[in-house]
Design an enzyme around this catalytic site. Structure first.
Site, short mmCIF file in Angstrom:
data_model
loop_
_atom_site.label_atom_id
_atom_site.label_comp_id
_atom_site.label_asym_id
_atom_site.label_seq_id
_atom_site.Cartn_x
_atom_site.Cartn_y
_atom_site.Cartn_z
N GLU A 127 0.80 -1.24 0.00
CA GLU A 127 0.00 0.00 0.00
C GLU A 127 0.83 1.28 0.00
O GLU A 127 0.54 2.21 0.76
CB GLU A 127 -0.97 -0.02 1.19
CG GLU A 127 -1.90 -1.21 1.15
CD GLU A 127 -2.86 -1.31 2.32
OE1 GLU A 127 -2.94 -0.38 3.13
OE2 GLU A 127 -3.55 -2.35 2.42
N ASN A 169 2.09 -5.18 -3.15
CA ASN A 169 0.67 -5.47 -2.88
C ASN A 169 -0.09 -4.18 -2.60
O ASN A 169 0.39 -3.33 -1.84
CB ASN A 169 0.60 -6.39 -1.65
CG ASN A 169 -0.77 -6.97 -1.37
OD1 ASN A 169 -1.38 -7.57 -2.24
ND2 ASN A 169 -1.26 -6.79 -0.14
N HIS A 205 -10.55 -6.09 -2.47
CA HIS A 205 -11.64 -5.86 -1.51
C HIS A 205 -12.75 -5.15 -2.29
O HIS A 205 -12.65 -3.97 -2.60
CB HIS A 205 -11.16 -4.97 -0.36
CG HIS A 205 -10.09 -5.59 0.48
ND1 HIS A 205 -10.33 -6.71 1.25
CD2 HIS A 205 -8.79 -5.28 0.67
CE1 HIS A 205 -9.21 -7.04 1.88
NE2 HIS A 205 -8.26 -6.20 1.55
N GLU A 232 -6.28 -10.58 -1.25
CA GLU A 232 -7.10 -10.31 -0.05
C GLU A 232 -8.58 -10.28 -0.42
O GLU A 232 -9.34 -9.43 0.05
CB GLU A 232 -6.69 -8.99 0.61
CG GLU A 232 -5.22 -8.93 0.99
CD GLU A 232 -4.82 -7.66 1.72
OE1 GLU A 232 -5.69 -6.92 2.21
OE2 GLU A 232 -3.60 -7.40 1.80
N ASP A 234 -12.35 -10.27 -0.87
CA ASP A 234 -13.65 -10.35 -0.19
C ASP A 234 -14.63 -9.48 -0.97
O ASP A 234 -14.24 -8.49 -1.59
CB ASP A 234 -13.61 -10.01 1.32
CG ASP A 234 -12.90 -8.72 1.67
OD1 ASP A 234 -12.79 -7.83 0.81
OD2 ASP A 234 -12.48 -8.59 2.83
O1 G3I Z 1 -4.58 -7.69 18.92
C1 G3I Z 1 -5.21 -6.52 19.42
C2 G3I Z 1 -5.87 -6.80 20.74
O2 G3I Z 1 -4.86 -7.14 21.66
C3 G3I Z 1 -6.63 -5.56 21.18
O3 G3I Z 1 -7.32 -5.82 22.36
C4 G3I Z 1 -7.61 -5.13 20.11
C5 G3I Z 1 -8.36 -3.85 20.46
O4 G3I Z 1 -8.57 -3.04 19.33
O5 G3I Z 1 -6.92 -4.90 18.93
C6 G3I Z 1 -6.26 -6.04 18.44
O6 G3I Z 1 -5.57 -5.71 17.26
C7 G3I Z 1 -6.39 -5.58 16.12
C8 G3I Z 1 -5.85 -6.52 15.06
O7 G3I Z 1 -6.54 -6.34 13.85
C9 G3I Z 1 -5.99 -7.99 15.47
O8 G3I Z 1 -7.35 -8.32 15.63
C10 G3I Z 1 -6.31 -4.15 15.64
O9 G3I Z 1 -6.95 -3.29 16.55
C11 G3I Z 1 -6.97 -4.03 14.29
O10 G3I Z 1 -6.70 -2.73 13.76
C12 G3I Z 1 -6.38 -5.04 13.33
O11 G3I Z 1 -7.06 -4.93 12.10
C13 G3I Z 1 -6.39 -5.50 10.99
C14 G3I Z 1 -6.10 -4.43 9.96
O12 G3I Z 1 -5.50 -5.04 8.83
C15 G3I Z 1 -5.16 -3.38 10.51
O13 G3I Z 1 -4.87 -2.43 9.54
C16 G3I Z 1 -7.31 -6.56 10.40
O14 G3I Z 1 -7.45 -7.65 11.33
C17 G3I Z 1 -6.73 -7.08 9.09
O15 G3I Z 1 -7.68 -7.89 8.43
C18 G3I Z 1 -6.38 -5.91 8.18
O16 G3I Z 1 -5.80 -6.43 7.02
C19 G3I Z 1 -5.45 -5.47 6.02
C20 G3I Z 1 -4.21 -5.99 5.33
O17 G3I Z 1 -3.19 -6.25 6.25
C21 G3I Z 1 -3.73 -5.00 4.26
N1 G3I Z 1 -4.81 -4.66 3.33
C22 G3I Z 1 -6.04 -4.22 3.95
C23 G3I Z 1 -6.54 -5.23 4.98
C24 G3I Z 1 -7.87 -4.81 5.55
O18 G3I Z 1 -7.76 -3.64 6.31
#
Ligand code: G3I
Length: 301
Positions: A127, A169, A205, A232, A234
């Site tokens: 990105e 990516n 996406h 990715e 969906d």
């Molecule tokens: O692990 C912590 C947890 O300890 C905490 O209590 C909780 C509270 O918010 O957060 C948890 O972390 C979260 C993490 O996912 C694991 O669940 C983060 O807040 C959350 O921001 C994070 O989101 C991820 C996101 O990337 C971050 O930018 C998504 O799961 C994940 O699917 C998403 O994936 C991205 C790709 O890497 C890049 N392309 C876009 C895609 C979708 O956004």
């Protein structure tokens, strides 16, 4: 074939899913992973904040849970992602200039070296282009270290793991538009100058429809001499969801250098897109119409 992975393999491709280490103790979830997919991506566990929470202190336990499970079952692993403007550890967010550049390249070298020999494809950079309609680089602390940060990352990744395919990516690059053309021009330049790049990932996406020029866009990148991957996937639930999944599979199968498809999660309830129900399995783990359309498209022709 009777599963996504088996059917994709019969077409010379993989079919993967993003998985989360924290869900692997859920037997419904893991059962679907093991039955259907022959590639996995760590949804969060191999990102910079997860793997180097303190500078120079590396943490691989959650990434290893995913990688070791995959390898033990003969699945490929897509590494995601060595450098990205998001999900950086706090210490890196606060750095700039040459010290950030050095830390970033060290991160690439250390993580790619640790996983050497285990990764099919690495998202080396994620990105890095803007959504400004001009195909510009995204402003970020990494970009402000100099526009050559991307090629430096790819060179470091190649040196660390010569066997991994190295990908760029991004999202909103799925059709022919200013952003994808910015990426296209970078890849063309890298190929011309011998910067090591092997593949481009199209996150895909999608809303309820897919772009009409999706296949053509994949093909124009393939024509530069790189593989393309759908990384990715969906698609928002609606009356067109199954049809749209079918169209994505058909686009990949129509491009000989489209080597695989990854969906971004297992069940709708595992998705980062709350309420969109964008995946192939419902919250109970049942196959949706989108699943059947995807499997049938892989098996067609
Ligand atoms: O692990 C912590 C947890 O300890 C905490 O209590 C909780 C509270 O918010 O957060 C948890 O972390 C979260 C993490 O996912 C694991 O669940 C983060 O807040 C959350 O921001 C994070 O989101 C991820 C996101 O990337 C971050 O930018 C998504 O799961 C994940 O699917 C998403 O994936 C991205 C790709 O890497 C890049 N392309 C876009 C895609 C979708 O956004």
């Amino acid at each position: 074939g009777t599963t996504l992975g088996q059917s994709a393999a019969e077409r010379g491709r993989y079919f993967g899913a993003a998985i989360a280490a924290g869900r692997m103790s859920d037997s419904t979830y893991l059962g679907i992973v093991n039955r259907e997919f022959n590639s996995v991506t760590a949804e969060n566990e191999m990102k910079w904040d997860a793997t180097e929470p303190n500078q120079g202190q590396f943490s691989y336990s959650n990434g290893d849970r995913i990688v070791n499970h995959a390898i033990s079952r003969g699945m490929k692993v897509r590494g995601h992602a060595l450098l990205w403007h998001a999900q950086q550890p706090g210490w890196a967010q606060n750095m700039s200039g040459q010290s950030l550049r050095n830390a970033a390249i060290n991160h690439v070298t250390r993580v790619a070296t640790y996983y050497r020999g285990k990764i099919h494809s690495w998202d080396v950079v994620n990105e890095a282009f803007a959504d400004d309609g001009r195909g510009s680089r995204r402003d970020s602390n990494l970009q402000r270290t100099g526009t050559d940060w991307i090629e430096a990352a790819f060179r470091a990744a190649r040196a660390a793991d010569p066997g991994a395919k190295l990908c760029y990516n991004d999202y909103n690059t799925d059709s022919v538009n200013a952003k994808s053309t910015g990426v296209y021009n970078m890849v063309r330049d890298f190929k011309a100058r011998g910067v090591p790049i092997d593949c481009v990932g199209f996150q895909s996406h999608f809303g309820t429809t897919i772009p009409s020029d999706y296949r053509a866009n994949l093909q124009r990148f393939a024509d530069l001499g790189v593989d393309v991957q759908i990384t990715e996937l969906d698609i928002e639930q609606g009356s067109n969801q199954a049809n749209a999944y079918r169209q994505v599979v058909e686009a990949c199968l129509a491009v000989s250098r489209c080597t695989g498809i990854t969906v971004w999660g297992i069940r709708d309830t595992d998705s980062w897109r709350t309420g969109a129900n964008p995946l192939l399995f419902d919250g109970s783990g049942n196959k949706k119409a989108a699943y059947t359309a995807t499997l049938n498209a892989l098996n067609a022709g």
